[in-house]
Motif scaffolding. Structure first.
Motif, PDB file in Angstrom:
ATOM      1  N   GLY A 149     -79.357 -13.121 -37.152  1.00 35.03           N
ATOM      2  CA  GLY A 149     -80.594 -12.499 -37.567  1.00 35.03           C
ATOM      3  C   GLY A 149     -80.361 -11.217 -38.347  1.00 35.03           C
ATOM      4  O   GLY A 149     -79.342 -11.044 -39.028  1.00 35.03           O
ATOM      5  N   GLY A 195     -81.236 -14.867 -33.795  1.00 34.89           N
ATOM      6  CA  GLY A 195     -80.762 -13.500 -33.638  1.00 34.89           C
ATOM      7  C   GLY A 195     -80.125 -13.300 -32.275  1.00 34.89           C
ATOM      8  O   GLY A 195     -79.923 -14.262 -31.521  1.00 34.89           O
ATOM      9  N   GLU A 222     -82.502 -22.095 -36.884  1.00 30.35           N
ATOM     10  CA  GLU A 222     -82.345 -20.827 -37.601  1.00 30.35           C
ATOM     11  C   GLU A 222     -82.519 -21.082 -39.094  1.00 30.35           C
ATOM     12  O   GLU A 222     -81.849 -21.935 -39.671  1.00 30.35           O
ATOM     13  CB  GLU A 222     -80.979 -20.220 -37.316  1.00 30.35           C
TER      14      GLU A 222
END
Length: 555
Positions: free
Chosen positions: A269, A242, A263
């Motif tokens: 995010g 994010g 991720e």
């Protein structure tokens, strides 16, 4: 992998005589080879296979140049079938003098554009002028075929929604073709050999390769995303991509730390799903979450950050000064410093029917993925915070009516005033305070909502195919087990928020964003007490790198 985005249009030449085929292909390459791909076949059947593969790859045919007198399938028969696949392509027939009557008769039958007599020597006089004219006509109306990933499915497939949302959030160009309403989708399923028992979603890659019901991980590998680390050890590992994680990655790598970011879904995010962020410093007209993520990813990669995606951390263990992370594929990477920036996930709405229709009319986030499919429909948005408001504004561009269902008396407690003003001035958005969804109903997709007015007790039955849920968020930190201190809701405790009874093994004091484990930090929405704003997450990620440097200096 996604590549070959600018391949040349094709000129298809078909003749069963090897000498003639070689000669015509040679002359065509000499005149057009710099602008067109010259593809030859010695039978109509083989040529049709080639044409179907070109269609699957998203390539284009500019011209068919076909011999009339061929066994099994003559030129006109081939053109009738090939033209169904590439109807805009020009059609020319090669004929002997004795076949001219057949050629003339085929002008209407196969919508023939021209016929040429053999031999065509010299080509400068008898071949090129005719083809030049046909090609100019074709170019005048030519629209390039889409060269990215194609996803073929029906609208209500949860698997399809997951794939499309993954592609959109990772900013991989793709085109969705609805099998129920799109003739091209039905053709492509046939050309891919899946028409007898279509198993959707079907994904077609730019090179023509097909994937039947792939997982996001399988799709990621095929489009060239990095899912495996290049090294077993890094100075800094960041879990979560994010705004906070991306900021930490940029600052860490730019200051010389060998950095990898893990991720599990897509960089950006939850903020990356936002259709419009209007209060981020330096962007007076706002920017989308996708734009912010794209800029940050580009910046991070420029400094040498490795981004593993989709990839997920499953556990952490400590060995002396090393923090060792086990990933979902079983591999491990180690580091001296670890930043937790996993953010949060949308909180689930636990009422009957919602789970059943998730991905088939019920969605968490997903405004940009599904909005276009909601054209002229009535859409319902659950939630009263900024994410819900931004989604409602975005849907209002497509839907006939957007209704926001808010449990409280108004939007003022949880939404920014600028967004409230925009909603108030948008004619096709209605805000229903004191309303909650109590049940979702339907067969293979969402068809009806039961909504209760908490003031009057009235239960309303509402017909809709689209419910979008934005009701707060929860951290995904269960995998940290008892190693890292968390609060009762699962948010990671740092600095002064860690209980005093938690032992601290070092002589130095704990840093502000450091957890109960030296060298493990937490930033952004996953951290207890954080301000849930993009700018604050970016700030925490940036500041945290200074603490990482100070920790590493004593390792």
């Amino acid at each position: 992998m996604v590549a070959n985005m600018t391949s040349k249009p094709a000129i298809i030449v078909v003749d069963d005589d090897p000498a003639v085929l070689q000669a015509i292909a040679r002359d065509l390459r000499k005149q057009y080879g710099d602008r067109f791909r010259i593809t030859r076949a010695d039978s109509g059947a083989k040529a049709l296979d080639v044409v179907q593969q070109l269609k699957l790859r998203g390539d284009t045919v500019a011209l068919f140049l076909v011999d009339q007198r061929m066994p099994e399938m003559n030129g006109v028969e081939f053109l009738e079938q090939a033209s169904e696949i590439f109807p805009a392509a020009k059609r020319a027939l090669l004929t002997a003098y004795a076949d001219t009557n057949a050629a003339i008769d085929s002008i209407n039958k196969a919508q023939l554009d021209y016929y040429l007599l053999k031999p065509w020597d010299p080509p400068e006089e008898k071949l090129y002028p005719v083809l030049d004219d046909l090609i100019r006509d074709w170019q005048a109306t030519f629209k390039p075929e889409f060269k990215g990933v194609k996803v073929i499915s029906d609208r209500w497939s949860p698997n399809s929604h997951a794939l499309r949302d993954f592609l959109a959030r990772n900013q991989i160009p793709y085109r969705w073709l609805d099998i129920e309403n799109n003739q091209e989708a039905q053709q492509l399923v046939t050309y891919a050999g899946e028409n007898d028992n279509p198993c959707l979603p079907l994904v077609l890659l730019p090179d023509g390769e097909k994937l039947v019901k792939p997982t996001t991980a399988q799709l990621a590998q095929q489009v060239g995303m990095q899912t495996e680390a290049e090294s077993p050890f890094y100075d800094l590992v960041i879990i979560g991509g994010g705004p906070a994680g991306l900021a930490a990655a940029v600052y860490g790598a730019s200051e010389g730390l060998r950095t990898v970011m893990i991720e599990r879904e897509a960089p950006g995010g939850q903020a990356g799903t936002s259709s419009r962020i209007e209060n981020y410093l330096g962007f007076p007209v706002g920017l989308s979450g996708a734009d912010l993520a794209r800029r940050a990813v580009t910046q991070a990669k420029r400094f040498g950050v490795e981004i593993l995606n989709p990839q997920e951390a499953k556990s952490i263990r400590l060995e002396e000064n090393y923090r060792i992370i086990t990933l979902s594929d079983g591999s491990e990477i180690s580091c001296h410093a670890l930043i937790l920036s996993m953010g949060v996930a949308w909180r689930r709405l636990t009422v009957p029917g919602v789970e059943q229709f998730t991905g088939a009319g019920v969605y968490y986030g997903a405004a940009q993925t599904e909005a276009a499919a909601c054209k002229d429909e009535e859409v319902y948005v659950v939630g009263g915070a900024n994410s819900a408001g931004q989604a409602a504004m975005y849907f209002s561009k497509y839907a006939r009516k957007v209704r926001m269902l808010v449990r409280g008396e108004s939007l003022t407690k949880s939404m920014s005033q600028y967004l409230i003003d925009q909603i108030d001035s948008t004619d096709n958005i209605e805000v229903w305070p004191f309303h909650s969804v109590i049940e979702a109903q339907g067969n293979d997709k969402l068809e009806t909502l039961l909504v209760k007015d908490s003031q009057t007790g009235e239960v309303k039955t509402l017909a809709t195919n689209s419910l979008f849920i934005f009701i707060g968020a929860t951290p995904s930190t269960e995998w940290l087990a008892d190693l890292v201190e968390r609060d009762q809701r699962g948010f990671v405790c740092t600095g002064p928020d860690i209980p005093e009874e938690r032992a601290w093994p070092l002589e130095r004091d704990r840093f502000l964003l450091e957890t109960n484990i030296p060298g493990i930090f937490a930033v952004g929405d996953v951290r207890h007490g954080s301000v849930k704003r993009v700018a604050s997450g970016v700030g925490e990620g940036s500041i945290c790198v200074q603490f990482v440097h100070r920790h590493l200096a004593n390792v």
